[in-house]
Design a protein around this motif. Structure first.
Motif, PDB file in Angstrom:
ATOM      1  N   TYR A 153       1.384  -1.092   0.049  1.00  0.00           N
ATOM      2  CA  TYR A 153      -0.283  -0.203   0.214  1.00  0.00           C
ATOM      3  C   TYR A 153       0.860   0.981  -0.079  1.00  0.00           C
ATOM      4  CZ  TYR A 153      -3.244  -3.840   1.447  1.00  0.00           C
ATOM      5  OH  TYR A 153      -3.900  -4.660   1.780  1.00  0.00           O
ATOM      6  N   ALA A 154       0.715   1.844  -0.546  1.00  0.00           N
ATOM      7  CA  ALA A 154       1.351   3.200  -0.624  1.00  0.00           C
ATOM      8  C   ALA A 154       1.626   4.130   0.841  1.00  0.00           C
ATOM      9  CB  ALA A 154       0.746   4.559  -1.956  1.00  0.00           C
ATOM     10  N   ARG A 155       0.867   3.692   1.692  1.00  0.00           N
ATOM     11  CA  ARG A 155       1.347   4.912   2.928  1.00  0.00           C
ATOM     12  C   ARG A 155       1.982   3.793   3.457  1.00  0.00           C
ATOM     13  NH1 ARG A 155      -0.704   0.274   6.759  1.00  0.00           N
ATOM     14  NH2 ARG A 155      -2.127  -1.308   5.545  1.00  0.00           N
ATOM     15  N   LEU A 156       2.273   3.072   3.056  1.00  0.00           N
ATOM     16  CA  LEU A 156       4.143   2.134   3.376  1.00  0.00           C
ATOM     17  C   LEU A 156       5.021   3.321   3.296  1.00  0.00           C
ATOM     18  CD1 LEU A 156       3.773  -1.239   2.758  1.00  0.00           C
ATOM     19  CD2 LEU A 156       2.880  -0.227   5.341  1.00  0.00           C
ATOM     20  N   TRP A 157       4.955   3.967   2.310  1.00  0.00           N
ATOM     21  CA  TRP A 157       5.658   5.271   2.095  1.00  0.00           C
ATOM     22  C   TRP A 157       5.493   6.366   2.167  1.00  0.00           C
ATOM     23  CZ3 TRP A 157       5.064   0.919  -1.122  1.00  0.00           C
ATOM     24  CH2 TRP A 157       4.448   1.382  -2.340  1.00  0.00           C
ATOM     25  N   GLY A 158       4.289   6.841   2.810  1.00  0.00           N
ATOM     26  CA  GLY A 158       3.575   8.062   2.569  1.00  0.00           C
ATOM     27  C   GLY A 158       4.106   8.707   3.896  1.00  0.00           C
ATOM     28  N   ASN A 159       3.586  10.082   4.075  1.00  0.00           N
ATOM     29  CA  ASN A 159       3.539  10.897   5.582  1.00  0.00           C
ATOM     30  C   ASN A 159       3.040  10.980   6.650  1.00  0.00           C
ATOM     31  OD1 ASN A 159       2.065  11.399   3.364  1.00  0.00           O
ATOM     32  ND2 ASN A 159       2.127  14.202   4.652  1.00  0.00           N
ATOM     33  N   GLY A 160       2.291  10.198   6.689  1.00  0.00           N
ATOM     34  CA  GLY A 160       1.627  10.269   7.713  1.00  0.00           C
ATOM     35  C   GLY A 160       1.062  11.205   8.543  1.00  0.00           C
ATOM     36  N   PHE A 161       1.123  11.929   9.418  1.00  0.00           N
ATOM     37  CA  PHE A 161       0.831  13.526   9.627  1.00  0.00           C
ATOM     38  C   PHE A 161       1.734  14.292   9.385  1.00  0.00           C
ATOM     39  CE2 PHE A 161       1.859  11.426  13.389  1.00  0.00           C
ATOM     40  CZ  PHE A 161       3.148  11.197  14.113  1.00  0.00           C
ATOM     41  N   LEU A 162       3.061  14.273   8.851  1.00  0.00           N
ATOM     42  CA  LEU A 162       4.094  14.781   8.411  1.00  0.00           C
ATOM     43  C   LEU A 162       3.171  15.939   6.566  1.00  0.00           C
ATOM     44  CD1 LEU A 162       7.188  13.286   9.154  1.00  0.00           C
ATOM     45  CD2 LEU A 162       6.433  14.721  10.348  1.00  0.00           C
ATOM     46  N   GLU A 163       4.222  16.898   6.812  1.00  0.00           N
ATOM     47  CA  GLU A 163       3.619  17.466   5.824  1.00  0.00           C
ATOM     48  C   GLU A 163       3.377  16.975   4.946  1.00  0.00           C
ATOM     49  OE1 GLU A 163       5.577  18.986   7.363  1.00  0.00           O
ATOM     50  OE2 GLU A 163       4.881  20.712   7.986  1.00  0.00           O
ATOM     51  N   SER A 164       2.668  16.992   3.706  1.00  0.00           N
ATOM     52  CA  SER A 164       3.149  15.795   1.975  1.00  0.00           C
ATOM     53  C   SER A 164       4.032  15.865   1.390  1.00  0.00           C
ATOM     54  CB  SER A 164       1.402  16.554   1.221  1.00  0.00           C
ATOM     55  OG  SER A 164       1.560  17.642   1.184  1.00  0.00           O
ATOM     56  N   ARG A 165       4.637  16.486   1.667  1.00  0.00           N
ATOM     57  CA  ARG A 165       6.260  16.823   0.744  1.00  0.00           C
ATOM     58  C   ARG A 165       6.890  16.030   1.052  1.00  0.00           C
ATOM     59  NH1 ARG A 165       9.786  20.762   2.955  1.00  0.00           N
ATOM     60  NH2 ARG A 165       8.859  21.627   4.794  1.00  0.00           N
ATOM     61  N   HIS A 166       6.613  15.203   2.097  1.00  0.00           N
ATOM     62  CA  HIS A 166       7.473  14.295   2.584  1.00  0.00           C
ATOM     63  C   HIS A 166       7.669  12.941   2.201  1.00  0.00           C
ATOM     64  CE1 HIS A 166       9.442  17.637   4.734  1.00  0.00           C
ATOM     65  NE2 HIS A 166       8.519  17.608   5.577  1.00  0.00           N
ATOM     66  N   GLN A 167       6.255  12.585   1.708  1.00  0.00           N
ATOM     67  CA  GLN A 167       5.912  11.679   1.134  1.00  0.00           C
ATOM     68  C   GLN A 167       6.528  10.369  -0.186  1.00  0.00           C
ATOM     69  OE1 GLN A 167       2.113  11.184  -0.342  1.00  0.00           O
ATOM     70  NE2 GLN A 167       2.330  13.205  -1.489  1.00  0.00           N
ATOM     71  N   GLY A 168       6.922   9.561   0.043  1.00  0.00           N
ATOM     72  CA  GLY A 168       7.557   8.948  -1.235  1.00  0.00           C
ATOM     73  C   GLY A 168       7.198   8.777  -2.349  1.00  0.00           C
ATOM     74  N   VAL A 169       7.835   9.585  -2.775  1.00  0.00           N
ATOM     75  CA  VAL A 169       7.315   9.002  -4.418  1.00  0.00           C
ATOM     76  C   VAL A 169       7.827   7.503  -5.241  1.00  0.00           C
ATOM     77  CG1 VAL A 169       6.953  10.285  -6.888  1.00  0.00           C
ATOM     78  CG2 VAL A 169       7.606  11.327  -4.543  1.00  0.00           C
ATOM     79  N   GLN A 170       6.717   7.008  -5.974  1.00  0.00           N
ATOM     80  CA  GLN A 170       6.454   5.526  -6.547  1.00  0.00           C
ATOM     81  C   GLN A 170       7.341   6.364  -7.852  1.00  0.00           C
ATOM     82  OE1 GLN A 170       3.417   2.956  -6.196  1.00  0.00           O
ATOM     83  NE2 GLN A 170       4.828   1.292  -7.468  1.00  0.00           N
ATOM     84  N   PHE A 171       8.785   5.700  -8.368  1.00  0.00           N
ATOM     85  CA  PHE A 171       9.257   5.347  -9.386  1.00  0.00           C
ATOM     86  C   PHE A 171       8.727   4.083 -10.195  1.00  0.00           C
ATOM     87  CE2 PHE A 171      12.589   8.750  -9.791  1.00  0.00           C
ATOM     88  CZ  PHE A 171      11.814  10.195  -9.387  1.00  0.00           C
ATOM     89  N   ARG A 172       8.265   4.559 -11.684  1.00  0.00           N
ATOM     90  CA  ARG A 172       7.723   2.933 -12.020  1.00  0.00           C
ATOM     91  C   ARG A 172       8.595   3.466 -13.220  1.00  0.00           C
ATOM     92  NH1 ARG A 172       3.482   5.163  -9.639  1.00  0.00           N
ATOM     93  NH2 ARG A 172       1.589   4.130  -8.375  1.00  0.00           N
ATOM     94  N   SER A 173       8.196   1.276 -14.038  1.00  0.00           N
ATOM     95  CA  SER A 173       9.089   0.964 -15.370  1.00  0.00           C
ATOM     96  C   SER A 173       7.948   1.612 -16.395  1.00  0.00           C
ATOM     97  CB  SER A 173       9.371  -0.133 -15.480  1.00  0.00           C
ATOM     98  OG  SER A 173       7.483  -0.783 -15.476  1.00  0.00           O
ATOM     99  N   GLY A 174       8.142   1.630 -17.696  1.00  0.00           N
ATOM    100  CA  GLY A 174       7.292   2.220 -19.023  1.00  0.00           C
ATOM    101  C   GLY A 174       7.249   3.947 -18.854  1.00  0.00           C
ATOM    102  N   LYS A 175       6.507   4.625 -20.015  1.00  0.00           N
ATOM    103  CA  LYS A 175       7.292   5.914 -20.127  1.00  0.00           C
ATOM    104  C   LYS A 175       6.076   7.145 -19.367  1.00  0.00           C
ATOM    105  CE  LYS A 175       2.026   5.813 -22.184  1.00  0.00           C
ATOM    106  NZ  LYS A 175       1.492   6.460 -23.389  1.00  0.00           N
ATOM    107  N   ASP A 176       5.566   6.335 -18.225  1.00  0.00           N
ATOM    108  CA  ASP A 176       5.273   7.857 -17.088  1.00  0.00           C
ATOM    109  C   ASP A 176       5.844   6.812 -15.781  1.00  0.00           C
ATOM    110  OD1 ASP A 176       3.933   8.722 -18.948  1.00  0.00           O
ATOM    111  OD2 ASP A 176       2.407   7.808 -18.694  1.00  0.00           O
TER     112      ASP A 176
END
Length: 503
Positions: free
Chosen positions: A229-252
């Motif tokens: 789940y994305a919450r595993l790398w989520g920011n919780g109660f910290l500001e949203s700019r601290h959340q993890g960003v998932q990089f995927r394979s492919g054109k996007d």
């Protein structure tokens, strides 16, 4: 866009001026109605008690939060960056690093009550009439200067064992996947807390303003038996700019990052300028810290349009790099390809890179299943150590390998000479670290002959977190964030530094 163009837009846009006027009117009414009432109350109780002891700072936190961050790092950091190789599902310590030869003579016998000591079982094992013990069918051999035992399933990892600090005495209270993974990633079994990478981002900030501080890569070539789940790398109660960003394979590689059809870079820059003005009006009116975070994230996204394609492009890597990481490394999105991307991101000074590889949950068919998992990950994992080392990055990069718990000494379900399964076992299991600040070639902690209980040097999940943060220059007891009336930290009110593994 020139300042002249920007001013001209603001002066000659009726809609923009109308919005500005409405916000000014709303702000005036708010400040005169609520503000006068607050002043009246302040005359009775003292203004400081009404407004609070700390003013808001630019990031939306209190001055105390700002003071906490100013003190960082608390000590000289050994690790400038972390790559965490998370083996989701719970790798068996019996088939990887915790060699138990005495089990051969106990095969098929029930786990003694004196060993189990009434410890909790999962619902899957509790329904069994017997708990027959089973040794690994795979051979172990000694490797490296310290004759470290490593399974034949990990021949490449065995070659770099002198760089590893293997901890065999990790333990947790969480016996099921979701709370166990959540515990490892956030320091709490319940969802809603910030992940490790988010705490690192909050405390230490970024060394590369063109890429996120915290990036996540998920293998495409792994069984999806246990969801992530994305919450595993989520920011919780910290500001949203601290959340993890998932990089995927492919054109996007990053969702919604590319320009919409018909837009070019100049159009996008102009649109973001106008959007920033609108957000700034809201920020001036309401003072919501998330508005400033939104502005920062839009600006980061714009810079990432240039930086992400460059870092995701591995076409310029020489053949010997692909040969080092293995044949899967040429296939974008595989674990091996993600290991190369992780090295590139670390070279760009991304602070926290997390790789997830699912499929280690072998309740049945374990010998065949774990052999496939090791084949998919072993070569690339060892290659990452070698690659970082030869580029001079291992000295200040911390590499972590491990899952959310281990497996049981007894078989779950079908048991034959060459086929068996193992249930979840949080009481003791193995992880390893390598690189910045940890002792190389060390095997730390011991389990009993059944790898069921720890007999020497236990290391709790909170202790692991405290040690990780220490290596990054952070005292885990001092990095806190106030939320809902109390101060939180990654280790909550627990955690001890494991000094014996520090170099």
């Amino acid at each position: 866009m020139s300042h002249h163009h920007e001013d001209e837009f603001r002066l000659h846009s009726p809609d923009f001026d109308a919005l500005h006027h409405k916000l000014d009117r709303r702000r005036f009414l708010t400040k005169t109605s609520l503000g006068l009432g607050a002043l009246a109350m302040g005359s009775l109780f003292g203004l400081r008690k009404v407004t609070g002891s700390g003013s808001r700072n630019a990031t939306g936190g209190t001055d105390l939060e700002a003071d906490i961050l100013k003190a960082l790092p608390h000590i000289a950091p050994k690790a400038k960056r972390v790559v965490y190789l998370f083996m989701s599902g719970g790798p068996s310590q019996f088939e990887t690093f915790d060699y138990k030869p005495k089990l051969v003579n106990l095969a098929g016998q029930d786990l003694p009550d004196s060993v189990r000591k009434g410890q909790r079982l999962t619902g899957m094992s509790a329904s069994q009439s017997a708990l027959p013990m089973v040794p690994s069918i795979y051979q172990f051999n000694q490797h490296g200067k310290n004759d470290t035992w490593v399974s034949e399933l990990l021949p490449y990892t065995a070659q770099v064992v002198d760089d590893l600090c293997i901890v065999k005495s990790i333990y947790s209270e969480a016996i099921n996947h979701d709370p166990a993974i959540t515990f490892f990633q956030t320091g709490n079994q319940l969802p809603g807390r910030p992940s490790i990478g988010s705490w690192v981002s909050y405390g230490l900030g970024s060394d590369n303003h063109n890429l996120p501080t915290f990036i996540v890569l998920v293998s495409k070539n792994a069984p999806k038996d246990q969801p992530l789940y994305a919450r595993l790398w989520g920011n919780g109660f910290l500001e949203s700019r601290h959340q993890g960003v998932q990089f995927r394979s492919g054109k996007d590689p990053v969702l919604f990052l590319n320009n919409p059809e018909g837009y070019d870079g100049a159009d996008r820059a102009e649109m973001l300028q106008y959007l920033t003005q609108l957000n700034q009006l809201q920020n001036d009116s309401y003072g919501d810290p998330e508005i400033a975070n939104r502005i920062a994230q839009y600006e980061m996204a714009f810079r990432m349009q240039t930086s992400v394609p460059e870092v995701m492009d591995t076409s310029q890597e020489p053949d010997e790099v692909f040969d080092l990481y293995g044949p899967d490394s040429r296939d974008a999105g595989t674990y091996a390809a993600n290991c190369i991307l992780a090295r590139k991101l670390l070279e760009k000074d991304v602070k926290f890179v997390q790789l997830y590889h699912q499929g280690w949950d072998q309740h049945g068919g374990l010998p065949k299943g774990i052999a496939k998992q090791c084949k998919d990950t072993d070569q690339a994992t060892a290659a990452l150590i070698i690659d970082l080392k030869r580029r001079g990055l291992l000295d200040d990069t911390l590499v972590i390998w491990g899952g959310e718990f281990g497996r049981t000494v007894y078989s779950q379900g079908k048991l034959t000479a060459d086929d068996y399964g193992r249930d979840h076992h949080p009481r003791c299991f193995t992880m390893w670290m390598a690189g910045a600040g940890v002792k190389a070639g060390l095997s730390y902690g011991e389990t009993d002959d059944f790898s069921y209980n720890i007999v020497k040097d236990p290391v709790h999940v909170h202790d692991f977190h405290a040690t990780l943060m220490h290596l990054m220059g952070v005292d885990h007891e001092r990095l806190t964030y106030k939320f809902q009336g109390r101060r939180f930290r990654l280790t909550d009110v627990h955690g001890n530094l494991v000094k014996a593994i520090l170099a």
